[in-house]
Design a protein around this motif. Sequence first.
Motif, PDB file in Angstrom:
ATOM      1  N   ILE A 114      94.316 -65.148  -7.677  1.00  0.00           N
ATOM      2  CA  ILE A 114      94.788 -63.831  -7.254  1.00  0.00           C
ATOM      3  C   ILE A 114      93.630 -62.851  -7.370  1.00  0.00           C
ATOM      4  N   THR A 115      93.423 -62.064  -6.311  1.00  0.00           N
ATOM      5  CA  THR A 115      92.430 -60.979  -6.379  1.00  0.00           C
ATOM      6  C   THR A 115      93.132 -59.678  -6.030  1.00  0.00           C
ATOM      7  N   VAL A 116      92.763 -58.605  -6.764  1.00  0.00           N
ATOM      8  CA  VAL A 116      93.328 -57.273  -6.567  1.00  0.00           C
ATOM      9  C   VAL A 116      92.181 -56.332  -6.254  1.00  0.00           C
ATOM     10  N   ASN A 117      92.180 -55.760  -5.072  1.00  0.00           N
ATOM     11  CA  ASN A 117      91.085 -54.887  -4.625  1.00  0.00           C
ATOM     12  C   ASN A 117      89.724 -55.573  -4.796  1.00  0.00           C
ATOM     13  N   GLY A 118      89.679 -56.873  -4.475  1.00  0.00           N
ATOM     14  CA  GLY A 118      88.429 -57.620  -4.564  1.00  0.00           C
ATOM     15  C   GLY A 118      88.092 -58.116  -5.957  1.00  0.00           C
ATOM     16  N   GLN A 119      88.886 -57.780  -6.999  1.00  0.00           N
ATOM     17  CA  GLN A 119      88.638 -58.221  -8.376  1.00  0.00           C
ATOM     18  C   GLN A 119      89.571 -59.381  -8.703  1.00  0.00           C
ATOM     19  N   LYS A 120      89.004 -60.464  -9.223  1.00  0.00           N
ATOM     20  CA  LYS A 120      89.811 -61.630  -9.557  1.00  0.00           C
ATOM     21  C   LYS A 120      90.673 -61.345 -10.779  1.00  0.00           C
ATOM     22  N   GLY A 134      94.316 -44.798  -3.003  1.00  0.00           N
ATOM     23  CA  GLY A 134      94.832 -45.376  -1.752  1.00  0.00           C
ATOM     24  C   GLY A 134      95.631 -46.643  -1.997  1.00  0.00           C
ATOM     25  N   ALA A 135      95.825 -47.422  -0.926  1.00  0.00           N
ATOM     26  CA  ALA A 135      96.606 -48.652  -1.007  1.00  0.00           C
ATOM     27  C   ALA A 135      95.827 -49.707  -1.785  1.00  0.00           C
ATOM     28  N   THR A 136      96.579 -50.643  -2.386  1.00  0.00           N
ATOM     29  CA  THR A 136      95.983 -51.708  -3.191  1.00  0.00           C
ATOM     30  C   THR A 136      96.088 -53.015  -2.427  1.00  0.00           C
ATOM     31  N   GLU A 137      94.952 -53.683  -2.231  1.00  0.00           N
ATOM     32  CA  GLU A 137      94.934 -54.938  -1.483  1.00  0.00           C
ATOM     33  C   GLU A 137      95.021 -56.115  -2.440  1.00  0.00           C
ATOM     34  N   VAL A 138      95.972 -57.046  -2.157  1.00  0.00           N
ATOM     35  CA  VAL A 138      96.181 -58.216  -3.003  1.00  0.00           C
ATOM     36  C   VAL A 138      96.041 -59.461  -2.140  1.00  0.00           C
ATOM     37  N   THR A 139      95.226 -60.428  -2.591  1.00  0.00           N
ATOM     38  CA  THR A 139      95.036 -61.691  -1.879  1.00  0.00           C
ATOM     39  C   THR A 139      95.421 -62.834  -2.797  1.00  0.00           C
ATOM     40  N   LEU A 140      96.260 -63.744  -2.310  1.00  0.00           N
ATOM     41  CA  LEU A 140      96.714 -64.900  -3.085  1.00  0.00           C
ATOM     42  C   LEU A 140      96.250 -66.157  -2.358  1.00  0.00           C
ATOM     43  N   THR A 141      95.650 -67.080  -3.116  1.00  0.00           N
ATOM     44  CA  THR A 141      95.070 -68.297  -2.536  1.00  0.00           C
ATOM     45  C   THR A 141      95.443 -69.497  -3.379  1.00  0.00           C
ATOM     46  N   VAL A 142      95.712 -70.648  -2.726  1.00  0.00           N
ATOM     47  CA  VAL A 142      95.948 -71.907  -3.440  1.00  0.00           C
ATOM     48  C   VAL A 142      94.832 -72.873  -3.086  1.00  0.00           C
ATOM     49  N   THR A 143      94.598 -73.849  -3.979  1.00  0.00           N
ATOM     50  CA  THR A 143      93.556 -74.854  -3.719  1.00  0.00           C
ATOM     51  C   THR A 143      94.170 -76.079  -3.053  1.00  0.00           C
ATOM     52  N   ASP A 144      94.760 -76.949  -3.845  1.00  0.00           N
ATOM     53  CA  ASP A 144      95.350 -78.175  -3.296  1.00  0.00           C
ATOM     54  C   ASP A 144      96.796 -78.345  -3.732  1.00  0.00           C
ATOM     55  N   VAL A 145      97.496 -77.235  -3.998  1.00  0.00           N
ATOM     56  CA  VAL A 145      98.894 -77.297  -4.421  1.00  0.00           C
ATOM     57  C   VAL A 145      99.753 -76.522  -3.424  1.00  0.00           C
TER      58      VAL A 145
END
Length: 287
Positions: free
Chosen positions: A263-269, A205-216
């Motif tokens: 960066i996390t891909v399908n819940g995996q960092k 199926g589709a691949t979920e990607v989450t991108l997060t920054v801290t203080d930058v």
Amino acid sequence: MRQKSIGEVLKTARESQGLSLDQLQRMTKIQVKYLQALEYNDFEFIPDQAYTRSFLQRYAETLELDAAVLLDAYDHHRLVVYYEAGEEANVDVERSRRKKTKQKKGSVLPLIYLLLAASFILIFVTYVVYSRVQNQARLPKISSSYQVVPQTTSSSAISSKAEESSSVNDEEETSTSTSSSEKKGQLTVSGSGNQLLANLTGNNGATEVTLTVTDVTSWISLAETDLAGGVVLSPENKTVTTSIPEGVSSTAITLGVVKGVDITVNGQKLDISGLTAETATINLTIE
């Protein structure tokens, strides 16, 4: 009620007392020509307005007239109002009658207001009582009969059902875990410097990607998604999530600033510790 000019009032008063202009001249010390000017209302003939007022007052006082009334009529350029014999008494009677009528109206109005207020209160109370009666009539009647059903389930049956339920739950958890694992796939990373190669195998199926920054603050883009045009993440806008459509086999993640980005891909960092450059590109292959 009658109205006359100032001159008519003066002339009528003089003639009623049988005085001639010559006699009035000796009494008032006013020249005859000025006396005639007053009686003819020819006030402009007198050289000064102050003299006119003085002559009017002297003329009126000599004939025992009300000088204030004449001077007021002169100042405001209007006629003199007076009452003939018998009219003044009628006027007083009419004024008295109007005053009594107003007093009667004034005494009746509070009673009318009180009656209106009482009527409104009575109508309101009637409406409230009627509404409550209607509401009570609409309430459903609740039956007070009850029936006791004996419990016949044996302890062994209960135990059997508990075991079956536990077995079903275990199977569902195992199935869910397996399905989730199959969907996530296996993520591996290689490379260093300013470029990494990430490989996701066994994905469904589709691949979920989450991108997060801290203080930058970092500009980030992900090809083949709605983030292909790029997005800026900052402490005020820290996280963005998107999906790589099913069927896409490769894409690229571009990081404007590497440090401080997760960066996390399908819940995996995704391990990006190998990136040492300030900006980097991550090529993601999906199998």
